[in-house]
Design a protein around this motif. Structure first.
Motif, PDB file in Angstrom:
ATOM      1  N   UNK A 186      26.113 -84.122  45.938  1.00 53.51           N
ATOM      2  CA  UNK A 186      24.976 -84.023  46.862  1.00 53.51           C
ATOM      3  C   UNK A 186      25.289 -83.233  48.121  1.00 53.51           C
ATOM      4  N   UNK A 187      26.568 -83.214  48.537  1.00 50.90           N
ATOM      5  CA  UNK A 187      26.923 -82.488  49.756  1.00 50.90           C
ATOM      6  C   UNK A 187      26.719 -80.981  49.615  1.00 50.90           C
ATOM      7  N   UNK A 188      26.636 -80.505  48.374  1.00 55.08           N
ATOM      8  CA  UNK A 188      26.433 -79.081  48.154  1.00 55.08           C
ATOM      9  C   UNK A 188      24.963 -78.683  48.247  1.00 55.08           C
ATOM     10  N   UNK A 189      24.068 -79.637  48.357  1.00 58.13           N
ATOM     11  CA  UNK A 189      22.638 -79.362  48.375  1.00 58.13           C
ATOM     12  C   UNK A 189      22.125 -79.263  49.806  1.00 58.13           C
ATOM     13  N   UNK A 190      20.976 -78.613  49.994  1.00 61.75           N
ATOM     14  CA  UNK A 190      20.317 -78.661  51.308  1.00 61.75           C
ATOM     15  C   UNK A 190      19.991 -80.104  51.682  1.00 61.75           C
ATOM     16  N   UNK A 191      19.741 -80.326  52.961  1.00 63.99           N
ATOM     17  CA  UNK A 191      19.604 -81.688  53.468  1.00 63.99           C
ATOM     18  C   UNK A 191      18.490 -82.458  52.761  1.00 63.99           C
ATOM     19  N   UNK A 192      17.319 -81.851  52.594  1.00 68.00           N
ATOM     20  CA  UNK A 192      16.212 -82.549  51.949  1.00 68.00           C
ATOM     21  C   UNK A 192      16.566 -82.948  50.515  1.00 68.00           C
ATOM     22  N   UNK A 193      17.148 -82.020  49.778  1.00 61.81           N
ATOM     23  CA  UNK A 193      17.514 -82.314  48.397  1.00 61.81           C
ATOM     24  C   UNK A 193      18.616 -83.367  48.320  1.00 61.81           C
ATOM     25  N   UNK A 194      19.565 -83.309  49.255  1.00 61.08           N
ATOM     26  CA  UNK A 194      20.636 -84.307  49.274  1.00 61.08           C
ATOM     27  C   UNK A 194      20.079 -85.693  49.549  1.00 61.08           C
ATOM     28  N   UNK A 195      19.120 -85.792  50.469  1.00 59.60           N
ATOM     29  CA  UNK A 195      18.493 -87.087  50.750  1.00 59.60           C
ATOM     30  C   UNK A 195      17.825 -87.657  49.507  1.00 59.60           C
ATOM     31  N   UNK A 196      17.112 -86.792  48.789  1.00 60.28           N
ATOM     32  CA  UNK A 196      16.425 -87.234  47.570  1.00 60.28           C
ATOM     33  C   UNK A 196      17.436 -87.666  46.511  1.00 60.28           C
ATOM     34  N   UNK A 197      18.508 -86.882  46.357  1.00 58.71           N
ATOM     35  CA  UNK A 197      19.509 -87.210  45.335  1.00 58.71           C
ATOM     36  C   UNK A 197      20.165 -88.556  45.620  1.00 58.71           C
ATOM     37  N   UNK A 198      20.540 -88.795  46.858  1.00 63.25           N
ATOM     38  CA  UNK A 198      21.167 -90.079  47.212  1.00 63.25           C
ATOM     39  C   UNK A 198      20.199 -91.246  46.975  1.00 63.25           C
ATOM     40  N   UNK A 199      18.944 -91.066  47.373  1.00 63.63           N
ATOM     41  CA  UNK A 199      17.971 -92.152  47.242  1.00 63.63           C
ATOM     42  C   UNK A 199      17.696 -92.473  45.781  1.00 63.63           C
ATOM     43  N   UNK A 200      17.471 -91.445  44.965  1.00 67.77           N
ATOM     44  CA  UNK A 200      17.206 -91.667  43.550  1.00 67.77           C
ATOM     45  C   UNK A 200      18.426 -92.254  42.840  1.00 67.77           C
ATOM     46  N   UNK A 201      19.621 -91.815  43.241  1.00 68.03           N
ATOM     47  CA  UNK A 201      20.843 -92.332  42.625  1.00 68.03           C
ATOM     48  C   UNK A 201      20.975 -93.829  42.850  1.00 68.03           C
ATOM     49  N   UNK A 202      20.679 -94.274  44.060  1.00 68.41           N
ATOM     50  CA  UNK A 202      20.772 -95.704  44.358  1.00 68.41           C
ATOM     51  C   UNK A 202      19.669 -96.496  43.654  1.00 68.41           C
ATOM     52  N   UNK A 203      18.467 -95.971  43.655  1.00 65.81           N
ATOM     53  CA  UNK A 203      17.341 -96.723  43.090  1.00 65.81           C
ATOM     54  C   UNK A 203      17.444 -96.859  41.581  1.00 65.81           C
ATOM     55  N   UNK A 204      17.808 -95.771  40.902  1.00 66.94           N
ATOM     56  CA  UNK A 204      17.811 -95.780  39.438  1.00 66.94           C
ATOM     57  C   UNK A 204      19.206 -95.935  38.842  1.00 66.94           C
ATOM     58  N   UNK A 205      20.196 -96.135  39.703  1.00 62.27           N
ATOM     59  CA  UNK A 205      21.572 -96.393  39.260  1.00 62.27           C
ATOM     60  C   UNK A 205      22.066 -95.287  38.326  1.00 62.27           C
TER      61      UNK A 205
END
Length: 303
Positions: free
Chosen positions: A98-117
């Motif tokens: 996720x650190x390689x993504x722009x900030x908005x995309x990184x936020x989405x990736x982290x959130x979806x990763x936690x929610x959907x495991x």
């Protein structure tokens, strides 16, 4: 005869003695040479050690050269054959941090990763692809991700009872032609290929329906229901993901979409006479409008 034999025997003894003397001299010379050589080698080593002790720069240079030589010998003696990867395999690695993504995309990736495991690395690749494809086809990437979330919970190997497969749950047998550019129907289980085909199908549905809600109803293939439950789930998740991308608070209320029932066909309404005359009818296309004046009605019937 005896004198000749004695002469030959004496000659052989002399030759043997001469050979032994020669071999003895060679041996003594070799021992002396070796002894002197060892002495010279020892002297040379002693001089070298003294020189190295006296000059630190020279000692460091010798040590570095000796280390390089040993490393070179080690590398030469231990050749480890590295596995070679096909270029296609390297290109198809679908995982980024996720650190390689722009900030908005990184936020989405982290959130979806936690929610959907789901592991953040492959999920980050899906998020980046959704944003890239969404920009090309003018479709909100958070809507694409919302469809994936509701359809498969980001499981690239999901399959429904009716045969919908992959992340976007595309009916592979129906849209097999769309997988030709990706190598055939088995590409339905490749995450990025399934995403691209699913976006194409979703785009066609929205274009055909004329709205996002109508497109979602076509996408899910609602037959026995009006599809409103599916539409509400996708749109609610779409709003959540978009809020995460924009860094806004999570919404607490969501709009409710309901399918508008198709108007029932209207039969032409005829007026019936009553004691007071004729009932006024509601104008309907194709219906005969009878006048409320009985006299006019008689004129109409006679004409």
């Amino acid at each position: 005869m005896t004198t000749q034999a004695f002469g030959l025997s004496k000659s052989n003894s002399v030759a043997s003695a001469t050979l032994r003397t020669a071999l003895s001299d060679i041996y003594r010379g070799f021992v002396e040479f070796t002894h002197n050589g060892m002495a010279l080698l020892g002297c040379a080593l002693a001089v070298g050690i003294i020189a190295l002790a006296a000059r630190g720069d020279l000692r460091d240079s010798v040590e570095q050269k000796a280390l390089d030589w040993l490393l070179q010998r080690q590398d030469t003696g231990m050749v480890i054959e590295q596995p070679t990867l096909e270029p296609e395999t390297v290109e198809r690695v679908a995982a980024v941090t996720p650190d390689q993504l722009p900030r908005q995309q990184a936020n989405v990736a982290h959130w979806l990763s936690r929610k959907y495991r789901v592991a953040p690395e492959p999920l980050s690749a899906l998020v980046a692809e959704a944003f890239t494809v969404g920009e090309k086809v003018r479709l909100d990437p958070t809507l694409i991700l919302a469809v994936m979330a509701i359809e498969s919970r980001f499981n690239p190997y999901a399959q429904s009872p009716v045969g919908a497969q992959g992340l976007m749950q595309v009916l592979t047998r129906v849209h097999s032609d769309k997988y030709e550019d990706f190598g055939g129907q088995m590409a339905a289980f490749d995450p990025l290929s399934n995403l691209r085909v699913g976006v194409k199908v979703l785009q066609d549905c929205i274009k055909q329906a004329g709205s996002i809600e109508g497109g979602l109803r076509l996408y899910v293939g609602a037959v026995t229901t009006d599809g409103s439950s599916y539409i509400n789930k996708v749109m609610a998740e779409h709003l959540r993901i978009r809020s995460v991308a924009l860094g806004k608070p999570m919404p607490t209320s969501f709009p409710v979409f309901s399918a508008i029932p198709a108007p029932a066909p209207v039969e032409p309404e005829l007026t019936l006479p009553t004691q007071t005359g004729f009932l006024e009818s509601v104008p309907v296309e194709g219906a005969i409008v009878l006048p409320s004046d009985p006299a006019a009605a008689n004129d109409l019937s006679s004409s």
